[in-house]
Design an enzyme around this catalytic site. Structure first.
Site, PDB file in Angstrom:
ATOM      1  NE  ARG A 235       0.342   1.446   4.502  1.00  0.00           N
ATOM      2  CZ  ARG A 235       1.138   2.308   5.096  1.00  0.00           C
ATOM      3  NH1 ARG A 235       1.807   3.201   4.384  1.00  0.00           N
ATOM      4  NH2 ARG A 235       1.310   2.300   6.403  1.00  0.00           N
TER       5      ARG A 235
ATOM      6  CD  GLU B  23      -2.017   6.840  10.139  1.00  0.00           C
ATOM      7  OE1 GLU B  23      -2.372   5.783  10.680  1.00  0.00           O
ATOM      8  OE2 GLU B  23      -0.825   7.172  10.024  1.00  0.00           O
TER       9      GLU B  23
ATOM     10  NE  ARG C 237      -2.154   5.054   4.744  1.00  0.00           N
ATOM     11  CZ  ARG C 237      -1.882   4.709   5.997  1.00  0.00           C
ATOM     12  NH1 ARG C 237      -2.160   3.504   6.425  1.00  0.00           N
ATOM     13  NH2 ARG C 237      -1.331   5.560   6.824  1.00  0.00           N
TER      14      ARG C 237
ATOM     15  CB  CYS D 112       1.891   8.927  10.906  1.00  0.00           C
ATOM     16  SG  CYS D 112       3.034   8.152  12.071  1.00  0.00           S
TER      17      CYS D 112
ATOM     18  CB  THR E 150       5.975   6.000  10.667  1.00  0.00           C
ATOM     19  OG1 THR E 150       4.554   5.984  10.494  1.00  0.00           O
ATOM     20  CG2 THR E 150       6.323   6.170  12.122  1.00  0.00           C
TER      21      THR E 150
ATOM     22  NE  ARG F  76       1.726  -1.919   6.904  1.00  0.00           N
ATOM     23  CZ  ARG F  76       1.498  -3.193   7.253  1.00  0.00           C
ATOM     24  NH1 ARG F  76       2.505  -3.958   7.643  1.00  0.00           N
ATOM     25  NH2 ARG F  76       0.278  -3.693   7.235  1.00  0.00           N
TER      26      ARG F  76
ATOM     27  NE  ARG G  75       2.467  -2.140  11.054  1.00  0.00           N
ATOM     28  CZ  ARG G  75       1.957  -1.058  10.493  1.00  0.00           C
ATOM     29  NH1 ARG G  75       0.765  -1.108   9.912  1.00  0.00           N
ATOM     30  NH2 ARG G  75       2.606   0.095  10.491  1.00  0.00           N
TER      31      ARG G  75
ATOM     32  CD  GLU H 193       0.236   1.021  13.449  1.00  0.00           C
ATOM     33  OE1 GLU H 193      -0.711   1.571  12.877  1.00  0.00           O
ATOM     34  OE2 GLU H 193       1.325   1.553  13.676  1.00  0.00           O
TER      35      GLU H 193
HETATM   36  P1  ADP Z   1      -1.618  -0.170   6.916  1.00  0.00           P
HETATM   37  O1  ADP Z   1      -1.101  -1.249   6.071  1.00  0.00           O
HETATM   38  O2  ADP Z   1      -2.462   0.735   6.109  1.00  0.00           O
HETATM   39  O3  ADP Z   1      -0.514   0.515   7.630  1.00  0.00           O
HETATM   40  P2  ADP Z   1      -2.688  -2.035   8.960  1.00  0.00           P
HETATM   41  O4  ADP Z   1      -1.391  -2.497   9.492  1.00  0.00           O
HETATM   42  O5  ADP Z   1      -3.737  -1.696   9.977  1.00  0.00           O
HETATM   43  O6  ADP Z   1      -2.598  -0.730   8.044  1.00  0.00           O
HETATM   44  O7  ADP Z   1      -3.254  -3.155   7.990  1.00  0.00           O
HETATM   45  C1  ADP Z   1      -4.465  -2.979   7.342  1.00  0.00           C
HETATM   46  C2  ADP Z   1      -5.109  -4.300   6.967  1.00  0.00           C
HETATM   47  O8  ADP Z   1      -4.344  -4.940   5.970  1.00  0.00           O
HETATM   48  C3  ADP Z   1      -5.223  -5.281   8.128  1.00  0.00           C
HETATM   49  O9  ADP Z   1      -6.464  -5.949   8.061  1.00  0.00           O
HETATM   50  C4  ADP Z   1      -4.108  -6.250   7.843  1.00  0.00           C
HETATM   51  O10 ADP Z   1      -4.328  -7.537   8.379  1.00  0.00           O
HETATM   52  C5  ADP Z   1      -4.131  -6.296   6.336  1.00  0.00           C
HETATM   53  N1  ADP Z   1      -2.874  -6.764   5.762  1.00  0.00           N
HETATM   54  C6  ADP Z   1      -1.663  -6.217   5.884  1.00  0.00           C
HETATM   55  N2  ADP Z   1      -0.742  -6.934   5.221  1.00  0.00           N
HETATM   56  C7  ADP Z   1      -1.391  -7.984   4.663  1.00  0.00           C
HETATM   57  C8  ADP Z   1      -1.008  -9.075   3.835  1.00  0.00           C
HETATM   58  N3  ADP Z   1       0.249  -9.232   3.451  1.00  0.00           N
HETATM   59  N4  ADP Z   1      -1.961  -9.950   3.468  1.00  0.00           N
HETATM   60  C9  ADP Z   1      -3.252  -9.777   3.827  1.00  0.00           C
HETATM   61  N5  ADP Z   1      -3.676  -8.773   4.585  1.00  0.00           N
HETATM   62  C10 ADP Z   1      -2.766  -7.869   5.002  1.00  0.00           C
HETATM   63  N1  ARG Z   2       0.710   7.100  16.648  1.00  0.00           N
HETATM   64  C1  ARG Z   2       0.875   5.697  16.830  1.00  0.00           C
HETATM   65  C2  ARG Z   2       2.035   5.456  17.782  1.00  0.00           C
HETATM   66  O1  ARG Z   2       2.796   6.361  17.984  1.00  0.00           O
HETATM   67  C3  ARG Z   2       1.119   4.974  15.506  1.00  0.00           C
HETATM   68  C4  ARG Z   2       2.427   5.265  14.843  1.00  0.00           C
HETATM   69  C5  ARG Z   2       2.738   4.565  13.547  1.00  0.00           C
HETATM   70  N2  ARG Z   2       1.606   4.007  12.891  1.00  0.00           N
HETATM   71  C6  ARG Z   2       0.757   4.649  12.101  1.00  0.00           C
HETATM   72  N3  ARG Z   2      -0.302   4.015  11.696  1.00  0.00           N
HETATM   73  N4  ARG Z   2       0.976   5.876  11.694  1.00  0.00           N
HETATM   74  O2  ARG Z   2       2.183   4.368  18.287  1.00  0.00           O
END
Ligand code: ADP
Ligand code: ARG
Length: 327
Positions: free
Chosen positions: A97, A194, A198, A240, A242, A249, A278, A283
């Site tokens: 993403r 966020e 995305r 953010c 990060t 990501r 994660r 997250e």
């Molecule tokens: P972001 O990727 O936008 O930082 P999250 O970590 O919250 O946000 O992930 C968003 C969703 O994507 C969650 O439901 C997570 O389980 C799913 N996800 C992330 N990576 C994978 C993957 N490789 N395969 C399937 N689902 C994934």
């Molecule tokens: N603000 C949260 C923390 O400091 C998340 C930081 C990184 N993740 C994010 N989705 N931006 O723990």
């Protein structure tokens, strides 16, 4: 944030306001209300990163290894990837993403309801032009069951957590939030979570090149219709710090039942390869049945190809150790 913000810095910066009206108190509110934050600070607009640079810069340096005088770079040439298909039954799925925000609007942390509505309208309009057969579903019009099913299947975001809440990102929830996806749910766009967009490509298995190729194709198409907030120094501007830079990501869901019994070893390999661990529901979630979400950690000062390569090389290293532990 608490590690880097000194009393003196706070006194110097506390009366400053960006053009969109964002202040230091707003930026640090999430970290103040959530002392267990790992980062604890959000921007309200592009200007926040310079006006409050004294506090953002050391945080950016620590997270991405990127200094004030470094230059960001970009490369979306999918063919530059090395060994991009991980043909291993341990890989359940792949997802890449990127985050994007529209130029001329404050970020979601500091956007008004009217502006957020306008962002949604513009994005829906741009999505209509995609050469991808898909539909936009507004969160408000979706049934609770459909929403829960999409979340469970990893396609949709959950209602913003306490970190997002105190950053101002849950205001007027669920108004103007939604998801676009194609029939196969291999290309998706989240709207006004966020970040304003995305943009996501995902599928079962470990064909990382195919996932990346699809992302780049539709990203290019969206760029014909939307102008994203981008700075030469910080790359794509995100709420953010990060996510700055590529805002990318790249992750796999991978089974590591043996290695995860030895967390210090698991974490040290991840650190060496710039990876983040994660849980299975994104997250701040837990792993289930030895399955982890492994992704690139650095996003700024490295190109998109390098982000994906970090993930590919790191996951190969993890699988190597996983298999040796098993024998
Ligand atoms: P972001 O990727 O936008 O930082 P999250 O970590 O919250 O946000 O992930 C968003 C969703 O994507 C969650 O439901 C997570 O389980 C799913 N996800 C992330 N990576 C994978 C993957 N490789 N395969 C399937 N689902 C994934
Ligand atoms: N603000 C949260 C923390 O400091 C998340 C930081 C990184 N993740 C994010 N989705 N931006 O723990």
């Amino acid at each position: 944030m608490k590690k880097h913000l000194t009393d003196e810095m706070y006194s110097n910066l506390k009366s400053f306001k960006t053009k969109s009206g964002y202040t230091l108190d707003m930026a640090i509110n999430s970290g103040i209300k959530n002392p267990d934050s790992s980062i604890g600070i959000y921007a309200g607009d592009e200007e926040s990163y310079t006006l409050f640079g004294d506090i953002f810069n050391p945080i950016i340096k620590e997270y991405h290894g990127f200094s004030k005088d470094d230059k960001h770079k970009t490369c979306l040439h999918v063919d530059d990837l090395r060994d991009a298909s991980i043909d291993d039954e341990a890989i359940i799925s792949t997802r890449i993403r990127v985050g994007r925000n529209l130029l001329d609007f404050p970020l979601g942390t500091n956007i008004s309801k009217k502006q957020r509505d306008e962002v949604e309208k513009r994005v829906i309009n741009a999505l209509k032009s995609l050469t991808c057969k898909g539909r936009y579903y507004s969160l408000e019009s979706m049934s609770k069951e459909d929403r829960e099913e999409l979340i469970k299947e990893h396609f949709l975001f959950k209602e913003g957590d306490r970190f997002l809440k105190f950053a101002g990102l849950n205001r007027d929830w669920p108004s103007s939030r939604g998801i676009y996806h194609n029939e196969e749910k291999t290309f998706l766009v989240w709207v006004n979570e966020e970040d304003q967009l995305r943009i996501i490509s995902m599928q079962k298995g470990g064909d990382i090149k195919e996932v990346f190729t699809r992302l780049v194709q539709f990203l290019n198409e969206l760029e014909q219709k939307l102008t994203f907030s981008y700075s030469k120094h910080l790359g794509f501007i995100t709420s953010c710090p990060t996510n700055l830079g590529t805002a990318m990501r790249a992750s796999v869901h991978v089974k590591l039942p043996n290695l995860s019994q030895d967390m210090p070893k698991f974490e040290s390999i991840c650190k060496k390869h710039h990876l983040q661990i994660r849980g299975i529901h994104g997250e701040h979630s837990k792993s289930e049945e030895g399955i982890f979400d492994i992704s690139n950690k650095r996003r700024l000062g490295v190109s998109e190809v390098e982000c994906v390569q970090d993930m590919v090389d790191g996951v190969r290293a993890l699988l190597h150790v996983e298999k040796n532990l098993y024998m």
